[in-house]
Write a protein that holds these residues in place. Structure first.
Motif, mmCIF file in Angstrom:
data_model
loop_
_atom_site.group_PDB
_atom_site.id
_atom_site.type_symbol
_atom_site.label_atom_id
_atom_site.label_comp_id
_atom_site.label_asym_id
_atom_site.label_seq_id
_atom_site.Cartn_x
_atom_site.Cartn_y
_atom_site.Cartn_z
ATOM 1 N N SER A 39 77.884 -48.775 103.900
ATOM 2 C CA SER A 39 77.716 -48.124 104.960
ATOM 3 C C SER A 39 76.641 -47.000 105.303
ATOM 4 O O SER A 39 75.900 -46.603 106.006
ATOM 5 C CB SER A 39 79.103 -47.582 105.690
ATOM 6 O OG SER A 39 79.527 -46.354 105.147
ATOM 7 N N TRP A 71 76.204 -49.285 111.380
ATOM 8 C CA TRP A 71 77.835 -49.441 111.232
ATOM 9 C C TRP A 71 78.416 -49.014 112.442
ATOM 10 O O TRP A 71 77.992 -47.998 113.062
ATOM 11 C CB TRP A 71 78.293 -48.838 109.933
ATOM 12 C CG TRP A 71 77.638 -49.520 108.784
ATOM 13 C CD1 TRP A 71 76.053 -49.483 108.363
ATOM 14 C CD2 TRP A 71 78.372 -50.532 107.952
ATOM 15 N NE1 TRP A 71 76.245 -50.306 107.333
ATOM 16 C CE2 TRP A 71 77.396 -50.970 106.900
ATOM 17 C CE3 TRP A 71 79.744 -50.813 107.736
ATOM 18 C CZ2 TRP A 71 77.932 -51.715 106.101
ATOM 19 C CZ3 TRP A 71 79.972 -51.674 106.904
ATOM 20 C CH2 TRP A 71 79.110 -52.191 105.928
ATOM 21 N N GLY A 80 79.634 -53.387 109.671
ATOM 22 C CA GLY A 80 78.195 -53.335 109.454
ATOM 23 C C GLY A 80 77.344 -54.344 110.143
ATOM 24 O O GLY A 80 77.664 -55.711 109.850
#
Length: 182
Positions: A39, A71, A80
């Protein structure tokens, strides 16, 4: 009876040898730095440059990818979206949008329109290993090919990706990609 025992021993030794040839496990990279956080790395704009090589190592295709990634948290999990725009050396273009969910620390499930079922990913240290089946169009026919996809974070901007493609256990070729985060 002696022949049966010899055959059993030969089969057992062959099996052990083949198991010893199994590929790396993501856990081998647990202590490698920098630590990959999907992320964090796949967030924002990322450029990628890649090649596809056939079994003999010949470069068959070159391509670039422009990726827009973001995300959010949904149902307590990180989710995401990786919006990938491919452009191949022959001028063709392709789009793939991944939706990746972190199902537990270091474990991911990914989905995209041309992925058959789920892509399953495991991360440790600087590495991520994805396993999935891709519906790959070739000359008007769709082939379901398996990917063993490895990503290695080099630093905060660069990641290297190597993926082996196979069908029925027979290696078809490799994709090599270099990601650069803007």
């Amino acid at each position: 009876m002696k022949n049966l025992a010899k055959r059993f021993l030969a089969i057992t030794l062959s099996t052990l040898f083949l198991l010893g040839c199994a590929g790396p496990q993501v856990s081998q990279y647990a202590n490698e730095k920098p630590t990959l956080d999907l992320s964090e790395y796949f967030n924002g704009t990322i450029d990628a440059y890649g090649i596809f090589t056939n079994r003999s190592g010949e470069v068959v295709k070159r391509f670039t990818v422009l990726m827009q990634a973001s995300w959010k948290v949904a149902d307590g999990k990180k989710v995401g979206t990786l919006d990938e725009s491919f452009e191949y050396s022959d001028g063709t273009k392709q789009k793939r949008i991944w939706v990746i969910t972190e199902v537990s620390p270091g474990k991911y499930v990914g989905r995209a329109d041309d992925v058959v079922g789920d892509a399953n990913g495991v991360a440790a240290g600087n590495a991520l290993n994805w396993a999935y089946t891709l519906a790959l169009p070739v000359d008007g026919t769709i082939y379901h090919v398996q990917f063993d996809d490895w990503m290695y974070l080099m630093n905060s901007k660069v990641m290297i990706n190597k993926a082996k493609m196979s069908k029925f256990g027979i290696e078809l070729g490799e994709v090599t990609l270099s990601f650069y985060k803007r």
